[in-house]
Motif scaffolding. Structure first.
Motif, mmCIF file in Angstrom:
data_model
loop_
_atom_site.group_PDB
_atom_site.id
_atom_site.type_symbol
_atom_site.label_atom_id
_atom_site.label_comp_id
_atom_site.label_asym_id
_atom_site.label_seq_id
_atom_site.Cartn_x
_atom_site.Cartn_y
_atom_site.Cartn_z
ATOM 1 N N LEU A 88 0.811 -1.221 0.000
ATOM 2 C CA LEU A 88 0.000 0.000 0.000
ATOM 3 C C LEU A 88 0.841 1.266 0.000
ATOM 4 O O LEU A 88 0.307 2.362 -0.200
ATOM 5 C CB LEU A 88 -0.925 -0.001 1.223
ATOM 6 N N ASP A 89 2.137 1.140 0.237
ATOM 7 C CA ASP A 89 2.975 2.326 0.262
ATOM 8 C C ASP A 89 3.513 2.698 -1.120
ATOM 9 O O ASP A 89 4.350 3.587 -1.253
ATOM 10 C CB ASP A 89 4.135 2.142 1.250
ATOM 11 N N LYS A 90 3.046 2.004 -2.145
ATOM 12 C CA LYS A 90 3.420 2.327 -3.519
ATOM 13 C C LYS A 90 2.152 2.428 -4.362
ATOM 14 O O LYS A 90 1.164 1.758 -4.104
ATOM 15 C CB LYS A 90 4.349 1.249 -4.094
ATOM 16 N N LYS A 91 2.217 3.250 -5.401
ATOM 17 C CA LYS A 91 1.064 3.429 -6.273
ATOM 18 C C LYS A 91 1.076 2.385 -7.385
ATOM 19 O O LYS A 91 2.115 2.124 -8.007
ATOM 20 C CB LYS A 91 1.078 4.833 -6.880
ATOM 21 N N HIS A 92 -0.082 1.805 -7.622
ATOM 22 C CA HIS A 92 -0.243 0.794 -8.667
ATOM 23 C C HIS A 92 -1.502 1.172 -9.458
ATOM 24 O O HIS A 92 -2.623 0.958 -8.974
ATOM 25 C CB HIS A 92 -0.385 -0.600 -8.072
ATOM 26 N N PRO A 93 -1.328 1.716 -10.644
ATOM 27 C CA PRO A 93 -2.483 2.238 -11.413
ATOM 28 C C PRO A 93 -3.583 1.210 -11.658
ATOM 29 O O PRO A 93 -4.768 1.549 -11.657
ATOM 30 C CB PRO A 93 -1.836 2.682 -12.732
ATOM 31 N N ASP A 94 -3.208 -0.054 -11.863
ATOM 32 C CA ASP A 94 -4.215 -1.071 -12.182
ATOM 33 C C ASP A 94 -4.614 -1.917 -10.969
ATOM 34 O O ASP A 94 -5.244 -2.969 -11.123
ATOM 35 C CB ASP A 94 -3.674 -1.995 -13.285
ATOM 36 N N ALA A 95 -4.240 -1.474 -9.800
ATOM 37 C CA ALA A 95 -4.538 -2.266 -8.604
ATOM 38 C C ALA A 95 -6.036 -2.277 -8.309
ATOM 39 O O ALA A 95 -6.767 -1.321 -8.593
ATOM 40 C CB ALA A 95 -3.783 -1.707 -7.409
ATOM 41 N N ILE A 96 -6.475 -3.394 -7.735
ATOM 42 C CA ILE A 96 -7.864 -3.526 -7.270
ATOM 43 C C ILE A 96 -7.883 -3.189 -5.790
ATOM 44 O O ILE A 96 -7.356 -3.934 -4.958
ATOM 45 C CB ILE A 96 -8.385 -4.958 -7.499
ATOM 46 N N ARG A 97 -8.461 -2.051 -5.466
ATOM 47 C CA ARG A 97 -8.498 -1.591 -4.077
ATOM 48 C C ARG A 97 -9.709 -2.205 -3.376
ATOM 49 O O ARG A 97 -10.832 -2.135 -3.867
ATOM 50 C CB ARG A 97 -8.559 -0.071 -4.014
ATOM 51 N N VAL A 98 -9.452 -2.793 -2.202
ATOM 52 C CA VAL A 98 -10.501 -3.507 -1.462
ATOM 53 C C VAL A 98 -10.692 -2.854 -0.103
ATOM 54 O O VAL A 98 -9.713 -2.542 0.592
ATOM 55 C CB VAL A 98 -10.135 -4.997 -1.293
ATOM 56 N N ALA A 99 -11.943 -2.651 0.259
ATOM 57 C CA ALA A 99 -12.303 -2.157 1.598
ATOM 58 C C ALA A 99 -13.135 -3.219 2.293
ATOM 59 O O ALA A 99 -14.203 -3.604 1.796
ATOM 60 C CB ALA A 99 -13.084 -0.854 1.497
#
Length: 583
Positions: A505-516
């Protein structure tokens, strides 16, 4: 014991008079409770209050002669002693034919003399029979079928007073405790009210809840409702007594009128007492009685407020209440209409006639109808959850000059108000189409709000985090208790790539799937006939999705901390798989 009797005799009437419908039922329903207080939530009790205010002297006057024969201390002691012996098989014998015959005679009696004659030369006559007769005489006196003077000095009535352990006030109507007096019609009214209040005290004054619960079947349906209301006003949450009341009210063949239904729902909401059978009975009776009411909106507002506080979701009764408001909107008070919107929002209910609700009900309320700024904020917040809010209404609470006005309220800028402002600010940015109005300043004090889960929910959250850390052991793969800046906490966040590999989470990933991950506990859902997520829970999920998160709800009825860790890990793993594959 004499002091106890005097205390109950003088305080109960005051309790009925002071009864107001107010609550602070958790942060999510704080404003609803405010609406309950401001919209006259206690008004359904007014008629009974006037009846109750009048009785302190009826039984008291009748028992004056008794006091001369026997000390009132002995009378009270004997009465309570008989109540303690209620469970003694030698005292009560419901299978005794003589007892059944007395019950039959009481039901069939048509006159005062017919009732009182049952007490004569009858060894099977007991305190329960006395209570039944007193209840009937109370009802007859209230509807002016008989006059107190017909029996107040009758020796048979005085015997009933002794059996029920009642004490007497002076005949001149002076209350020995506060020195107040009454005469004429007021004196008669006070005697009647005390008569009924003492009857309730016979049930409410019993030391043991189990013993008191046994007496419920012996009293009439209106008396049951009155006992339940008094429990709420005294904040006495007696589970055995409430269960007995719920069973007997639900089993009654007679229908509750609208005021009685409002009283029962009020008691259930104030005592946080959920009973599906009683709830269904009350809602059915409300639907039957609602068409007959064409003059009073306060009782409808009271019913709506109680349903919202309880999170009791019954689509049929909510639709019936909506139709009644649309038909009678000319007589509805603004606080009753705002109670409707707040309850509908909390219960995640959108009427089939939503467009009519917008045009006829929502348009009829203006900001000037609210004396407190917090009430206006709550109204705008409820419209937002229903999708009925206008841009002008949103801007009115997000402008910089609204905050000082809100702080000037007696309650000040509460944590609940801050969270709702943050909800609205996020909604304006993420959901309101073409909104160009004001937003909260980045340095606004509204953002400084402490947020924490209640104890039961935090236990669930901790159980979920234990399983999550077994799946994602790296510390930079999971964030917990994240302040969303939208008015709520995100229990945990993480992100994955398309192959379901966890990403830091401390790096940016443009295509990442963010989960809450969001734990959903008992208080986050609506109960009743049609269960669902509450309006607050739905708004939370909507804002998260608009923010780019894939929401993974973790319901309390699917995920348990009592399960083994492996089972919890497998549960979360299956959830993540569904999220990634559905992307």
């Amino acid at each position: 014991m004499l002091g106890l009797q005097r205390f109950t005799g003088s305080v109960v009437t005051q309790l009925y008079r002071r009864a107001t419908y107010s609550s602070n039922a958790r942060a999510a329903s704080a404003a609803l409770a405010t609406a309950a207080s401001s919209n006259g939530h206690g008004s359904p009790d007014d008629a009974e209050t006037r009846a109750s205010a009048s009785a302190a002297t009826a039984t008291a006057t009748a028992a004056e002669a008794t006091r001369k024969q026997k000390g009132s201390g002995q009378m009270v002691a004997a009465a309570f002693s008989s109540l303690r012996n209620e469970s003694d098989p030698s005292v009560k014998s419901t299978t005794n034919p003589a007892v059944n015959n007395i019950d039959e005679r009481i039901i069939n009696a048509k006159t005062v003399n017919g009732l009182l004659a049952i007490t004569e030369n009858n060894n099977a006559f007991n305190r329960k029979h006395a209570l039944k007769i007193v209840s009937i005489l109370a009802e007859w006196s209230t509807i002016n079928r008989v006059k107190i003077s017909e029996f107040e000095n009758d020796s048979r009535f005085l015997r009933l007073c002794r059996m029920l352990g009642r004490t007497a006030l002076p005949k001149n109507g002076v209350n020995g405790k506060n020195g107040s007096s009454s005469n004429g019609n007021n004196s008669t009214t006070n005697r009647i009210s005390g008569f009924r209040t003492d009857d309730l005290n016979t049930v409410l004054g019993v030391a043991g809840d189990d013993e008191a619960a046994k007496l419920i079947a012996s009293i009439s349906l209106p008396q049951m409702v009155k006992v339940m209301s008094t429990l709420a006003q005294r904040k006495r949450r007696s589970t055995p007594l409430l269960r007995s009341l719920a069973f007997n009210i639900s089993s009654a063949a007679d229908q509750l009128d609208l005021k009685q239904s409002a009283d029962v729902l009020y008691a259930m909401s104030m005592l946080n007492f959920q009973d599906s059978v009683l709830g269904a009975k009350v809602c059915a009776d409300v639907q039957a009685a609602l068409p007959k009411n064409s003059e009073k909106s306060a009782v409808v507002g009271s019913i709506l407020t109680s349903l919202g506080i309880m999170r009791y979701r019954d689509l049929d009764i909510l639709e019936s209440l909506t139709q009644w408001l649309l038909k009678n909107c000319e007589i509805c008070r603004p606080q009753d209409l705002s109670a409707y919107f707040l309850t509908a929002a909390l219960l995640n209910f959108k009427s089939a006639q939503l467009e009519d609700v917008r045009k006829k009900l929502a348009k009829s309320i203006v900001r000037e109808d609210f004396t407190r700024q917090s009430d206006w904020l709550n109204y705008v917040w409820s419209l937002t959850m229903l999708g009925l809010v206008e841009h002008g209404q949103l801007e009115s609470v997000l402008r910089t000059d609204f905050l000082p006005l809100l702080q000037s309220d007696k309650a000040g800028l509460t944590a609940t108000s801050k969270m709702r402002l943050l909800n609205l600010n996020s909604y304006a940015q993420l959901c309101a189409t073409d909104y160009k109005g004001s937003l909260l300043a980045p340095d606004s004090p509204v953002y400084q709000v402490p947020m924490a889960h209640n104890k039961s929910k935090q236990i669930l959250v901790n159980g979920m985090l234990d399983a999550l850390k077994s799946l994602l052991p790296a510390s930079n793969h999971v964030l917990t208790s994240v302040d969303s800046k939208m008015g709520f906490l995100i229990d945990a966040t993480c992100q994955f790539d398309a192959q379901r590999n966890a990403l830091p989470l401390d790096k940016k990933h443009p295509d990442a799937i963010r989960v809450a991950l969001m734990v959903v506990d008992f208080h986050d859902i609506c109960h009743g006939t049609h269960r669902s997520a509450s309006g607050i829970t739905k708004l939370t999920f909507d804002l998260l999705e608009k923010s780019g998160y894939q929401v993974v709800p973790v319901p309390y009825n699917e995920f348990s901390t009592s399960d083994k860790l492996l089972k919890r890990v497998q549960y979360l793993e299956a959830k993540f798989k569904d999220v990634v594959s559905g992307k």
